[in-house]
Design an enzyme around this catalytic site. Sequence first.
Site, PDB file in Angstrom:
ATOM      1  N   ILE A 119      -2.709  -6.737  14.514  1.00 32.86           N
ATOM      2  CA  ILE A 119      -1.653  -6.555  15.525  1.00 32.86           C
ATOM      3  C   ILE A 119      -2.155  -5.668  16.669  1.00 32.86           C
ATOM      4  CG2 ILE A 119       0.689  -5.649  15.880  1.00 32.86           C
ATOM      5  CD1 ILE A 119       1.064  -6.427  12.799  1.00 32.86           C
ATOM      6  N   PRO A 122      -3.306 -11.247  10.700  1.00 32.72           N
ATOM      7  CA  PRO A 122      -3.608 -11.007  12.113  1.00 32.72           C
ATOM      8  C   PRO A 122      -3.727  -9.506  12.366  1.00 32.72           C
ATOM      9  CG  PRO A 122      -1.298 -11.655  11.822  1.00 32.72           C
ATOM     10  CD  PRO A 122      -1.984 -11.837  10.494  1.00 32.72           C
ATOM     11  N   ASN A 124       0.848  -1.190   0.000  1.00 32.24           N
ATOM     12  CA  ASN A 124       0.000   0.000   0.000  1.00 32.24           C
ATOM     13  C   ASN A 124       0.884   1.241   0.000  1.00 32.24           C
ATOM     14  OD1 ASN A 124       0.520   0.879   2.819  1.00 32.24           O
ATOM     15  ND2 ASN A 124      -0.383  -1.128   3.263  1.00 32.24           N
ATOM     16  N   LYS A 181       8.719 -17.769  -9.417  1.00 32.42           N
ATOM     17  CA  LYS A 181       7.955 -16.717 -10.083  1.00 32.42           C
ATOM     18  C   LYS A 181       6.820 -17.341 -10.910  1.00 32.42           C
ATOM     19  CE  LYS A 181       8.420 -12.896 -13.260  1.00 32.42           C
ATOM     20  NZ  LYS A 181       9.226 -12.301 -14.315  1.00 32.42           N
TER      21      LYS A 181
HETATM   22  O1  C5P Z   1      -8.852  -1.951  10.647  1.00 38.29           O
HETATM   23  P1  C5P Z   1      -7.934  -0.879  10.172  1.00 38.29           P
HETATM   24  O2  C5P Z   1      -6.823  -1.386   9.286  1.00 38.29           O
HETATM   25  O3  C5P Z   1      -8.604   0.300   9.560  1.00 38.29           O
HETATM   26  O4  C5P Z   1      -7.274  -0.324  11.529  1.00 38.29           O
HETATM   27  C1  C5P Z   1      -6.199   0.543  11.537  1.00 38.29           C
HETATM   28  C2  C5P Z   1      -5.448   0.398  12.821  1.00 38.29           C
HETATM   29  O5  C5P Z   1      -5.246  -0.972  13.151  1.00 38.29           O
HETATM   30  C3  C5P Z   1      -4.070   0.972  12.718  1.00 38.29           C
HETATM   31  O6  C5P Z   1      -3.683   1.408  14.001  1.00 38.29           O
HETATM   32  C4  C5P Z   1      -3.242  -0.206  12.277  1.00 38.29           C
HETATM   33  O7  C5P Z   1      -1.875  -0.047  12.620  1.00 38.29           O
HETATM   34  C5  C5P Z   1      -3.885  -1.333  13.026  1.00 38.29           C
HETATM   35  N1  C5P Z   1      -3.845  -2.637  12.351  1.00 38.29           N
HETATM   36  C6  C5P Z   1      -3.037  -3.642  12.831  1.00 38.29           C
HETATM   37  N2  C5P Z   1      -3.028  -4.870  12.219  1.00 38.29           N
HETATM   38  C7  C5P Z   1      -3.798  -5.105  11.148  1.00 38.29           C
HETATM   39  C8  C5P Z   1      -4.631  -4.091  10.644  1.00 38.29           C
HETATM   40  C9  C5P Z   1      -4.623  -2.871  11.258  1.00 38.29           C
HETATM   41  O8  C5P Z   1      -2.313  -3.404  13.804  1.00 38.29           O
HETATM   42  N3  C5P Z   1      -3.771  -6.297  10.575  1.00 38.29           N
END
Ligand code: C5P
Length: 404
Positions: free
Chosen positions: A308, A306, A211, A289
């Site tokens: 985090i 997951p 992204n 590949k």
């Molecule tokens: O659910 P969303 O991606 O919009 O949430 C954003 C928040 O959740 C951010 O703080 C991002 O760092 C955290 N996040 C995470 N692990 C993920 C997805 C999002 O820690 N897999």
Amino acid sequence: MLQNRRILLIIGGGIAAYKSLELIRRLQDQGAGVRAILTKAGSEFVTPLSVASLTGDKVYMDLFSLTDESEMGHIRLSREADLVLVAPATADLMASMAHGHARDLATTALLATDKPVMVAPSMNVEMWGHPATQRNVATLARDGIMQVGPAAGDLACGEFGSGRLAEVPEIINAVENFFAAGSTRPLAGRSALVTAGPTHEAIDPVRYIANRSSGKQGYAIAEALAALGAKTTMVSGPTELEDPRGVETIRIESAREMLNACEASLPVDVAVCVAAVADWRVNKDAENKIKKNGGGPPALELLENPDILAGIAAHANDRPQLVIGFAAETDNVIGNAQAKLAKKKCDWIVANDVSPETGIMGGDTTTVHLVTGHGVEDWPESSKSDVAHHLASRIADELNGPAA
Ligand code: C5P
């Protein structure tokens, strides 16, 4: 300015060691108490008698001297100071510090100290510019070691360039600034974990899902927390940015690697999850590949990564006192942030509008709203660095509680 400050001065073996005598005097003029360790090489340039006469104390020189150790062991020596100042810091002394050597009293005290350390490098221009020295300088900066100088100019060896010991007033100034900032280090003794940047999820050995996160906001927050005194670890996905000063930076690629690195960094007092973690990864990335073989594009089966932030917030015994998430939204910014706060069970969400017309994604300024269990605060549009400092001081207020 330096009244009652105790400085342990380590004098390395360079021609600029003679300036350490002036340095001792000027530190004392400002009210500091100075105790000195003179390296063996340093004693080739200034005599122990000169140093002792100026400090009014014994000069510490030998790790294996029974009298030195019985009067003041190297551990006590390294702890009974408010600041350890290495001036001149030779290339060899800095290399020893960067690699954790403890071969004499000076390097042992530097390894044993739990106090802030500042180095004032001094060496020949080629030695200073050598990639090995520059690697060591970068390592010391990452370890949170402060640096003053070197200056550019005529060098004692007859050459010209960078490598001159900073002038004594400049060193005094850096020491004073350090102590002035010390009174505003409200996160001293606290620890912080920050996630930053994007994650890359492999499709095959050459392709990945990613992204547009630049990592700027997370890096600025990690640096701001470290500047307030927090022992800060940042787990970062791939970015173009340099490691922030004073922050232990762990580089990873995928969400699962980020999760493992975060779990290994707990417990901490505060976790700030700024990373734009990829929501999905490819189920079983290909070992080789994937070829265009005319059969049309491959079907990619995606699995959810997951979460985090939610994972850290769900820790039972060692949950950080404060768990903070970010929400980049293109619509219904506050409503979505509030829902996220409840769903992920974190304490605060920093929400920002990243709809394309704001131009915020990857940019240097941002407009954020702080969403907590108590309500919503709208912060004015500001630089990512200002947002980071504001957030870091709010974190300090929260951890330290209302002033007595
Ligand atoms: O659910 P969303 O991606 O919009 O949430 C954003 C928040 O959740 C951010 O703080 C991002 O760092 C955290 N996040 C995470 N692990 C993920 C997805 C999002 O820690 N897999």
